[in-house]
Structure formats: structure tokens, C-alpha cells
Design an enzyme around this catalytic site. Structure first.
Site, mmCIF file in Angstrom:
data_model
loop_
_atom_site.group_PDB
_atom_site.id
_atom_site.type_symbol
_atom_site.label_atom_id
_atom_site.label_comp_id
_atom_site.label_asym_id
_atom_site.label_seq_id
_atom_site.Cartn_x
_atom_site.Cartn_y
_atom_site.Cartn_z
ATOM 1 N N VAL A 82 40.950 19.729 63.405
ATOM 2 C CA VAL A 82 40.340 20.547 64.452
ATOM 3 C C VAL A 82 39.895 19.628 65.583
ATOM 4 C CG1 VAL A 82 38.507 22.168 65.030
ATOM 5 C CG2 VAL A 82 39.556 22.243 62.754
ATOM 6 N N LYS A 83 40.336 19.962 66.798
ATOM 7 C CA LYS A 83 40.008 19.108 67.947
ATOM 8 C C LYS A 83 38.867 19.748 68.727
ATOM 9 C CE LYS A 83 42.984 16.632 71.214
ATOM 10 N NZ LYS A 83 44.229 16.816 71.979
ATOM 11 N N VAL A 84 37.800 18.988 68.898
ATOM 12 C CA VAL A 84 36.635 19.506 69.634
ATOM 13 C C VAL A 84 36.320 18.545 70.782
ATOM 14 C CG1 VAL A 84 35.662 20.602 67.553
ATOM 15 C CG2 VAL A 84 34.909 18.311 68.204
#
Ligand code: E4P
Length: 217
Positions: A82-84
Site C-alpha cells: 500500500v502506497k501512502v
């Protein structure tokens, strides 16, 4: 050093993957736009081809919404990272999602302090953007080196994923500095095979071969 492909172009990813050159993939909202595909469909398809981490980026701005989006993206496949974004809310989301066992890639990193705080929030990957710093006449590679030093000083396990890689020289320099991963567009990865002396040498060999009048097949 691991090679991630910075793309949501499935045929281009598949071509490199067939050569064993793909350790993972990174996408972002701009790359999803460029692909013309639905984010959930294209991300799932990429995950079915590539066994390494595939980064899929949240677009919410608050931590609770980022966490909800992150959980939905992570449910697509076990190899989703997951890219935040590297904001305060992004760090909160990173802490929660990494605590739940998901890989988290903290993106849009432009300083050592940002990389330090992302490591403390449990990031699996930190994505410093080399090319975008070069674009404003700063040295993106200096940042990669500085993060390497700080992470090694304290034995942080967060992997340095050098992003916004625009040239073959960026790749070489990241390898020399000791980045754990580079993510680059397919064209940049393919350009690593090119050298003007290779082309020149091959041309001469083929000229001489023609003069022998021989055939192998
Ligand atoms: C990858 O994670 C980044 O989103 C990407 O490398 C950014 O590259 P760009 O600066 O060339 O758009």
C-alpha cells in the site's frame, strides 16, 4: 539491487518479467491515468503476473480514509504494497497498515528527516524521488546517499526504493550508493543494455563475417 518497474502498462511489465528482470512494480495515480485502465482491475492483473511487491497508491487525504483504501487495495492480492504519501496522516496510516501486516511504501519523500520518520512509522519501503529533486536543481542522488547513511547508522530495516529514476546513470549511481531498490520506467530499464561501442563492435563483426562467406545455420 532490486528492479521495480514504474508503470501500469501490462504488456511492458510482462515483457521485462519474462526476462526475470522484475522484482516488483510501482504505480501511482498518474500512471493509472496513463494506462487508461481501472485501478482495481489493472492492479490485480499486474499482481497475477509479478510475484514481488506491487505498489498501489491511496488517494484519500485523511488517515482513516487512507487506511480504508489501503485495506481494499491490499485485499486485491497478497503481494500488494500500500502506497501512502509522506504526510502526517500518511504516517498514521502507515503505522496502522504495517501493524496489520501489510507492506507499506511511503512515497513523495524529499528529505532525510521524512525518510527517518517514515522508518519509525514502520514503512517497508521509502520512496525518495531522485528526478523531481534534479528538476529543481537539487541533487536527488545526494538524498539517496544521506538516507543510506542514516538508515545504516541505526540499522533501520526500511528499504530505500529510489523513485523518479529518469536515466541509466541514475540507476548506476543508485547501485553504487547502495539503494535497496530502484523503480524505473520500462524504457529506462531497457536502456541499461545499450552502449554505443556494443553497436559499433557488432557492426564491424557483421561486416567481417560477411567477408568470410560462411554461415552458421
Ligand atoms: C514511483 O513510485 C513514483 O511515483 C515515480 O517514480 C515518480 O516518477 P516521476 O517523477 O518520473 O513521475
Amino acid at each position: 539491487m532490486k528492479f521495480f518497474v514504474d508503470s501500469a502498462d501490462v504488456p511492458a511489465i510482462a515483457e521485462l518479467n519474462d526476462l526475470g528482470m522484475v522484482d516488483g512494480v510501482t504505480t501511482n495515480p498518474s500512471l493509472i491515468l496513463k494506462s487508461g485502465r481501472d485501478i482495481l482491475e489493472v492492479t490485480k492483473e499486474i499482481c497475477s503476473i509479478v510475484s514481488g511487491p506491487v505498489s498501489a497508491e491511496v488517494v484519500a487525504l485523511t488517515a482513516p480514509e487512507m487506511i480504508a483504501e489501503g485495506r481494499k487495495l491490499a485485499a486485491l492480492a497478497p503481494n500488494i504494497a500500500v502506497k501512502v504519501p509522506l504526510t502526517w496522516d500518511g504516517l498514521k496510516a502507515c503505522k496502522v497498515l504495517s501493524g496489520e501486516g501489510f507492506m507499506v511504501n511511503v512515497t513523495l519523500c524529499f528529505s532525510v528527516n521524512q525518510a527517518l520518520i517514515a522508518a519509525k512509522a514502520g514503512a517497508t519501503f521509502i520512496s525518495p524521488f531522485v528526478g523531481r529533486l534534479d528538476d529543481i536543481n537539487l541533487d536527488g542522488l545526494d538524498l539517496i546517499g544521506d538516507i543510506r547513511t542514516v538508515y545504516d547508522n541505526y540499522d533501520y530495516k526500511t528499504q530505500i526504493l529510489a523513485a523518479s529514476i529518469r536515466t541509466a546513470n541514475h540507476v548506476k549511481d543508485c547501485a553504487l550508493i547502495g539503494a535497496d531498490v530502484i523503480t524505473a520506467p520500462p524504457g529506462v530499464i531497457k536502456s541499461l543494455a545499450s552502449h554505443v561501442l556494443t553497436d559499433k563492435g557488432l557492426e564491424q563483426f557483421l561486416k567481417d563475417w560477411a567477408k568470410t562467406g560462411q554461415k552458421i545455420l
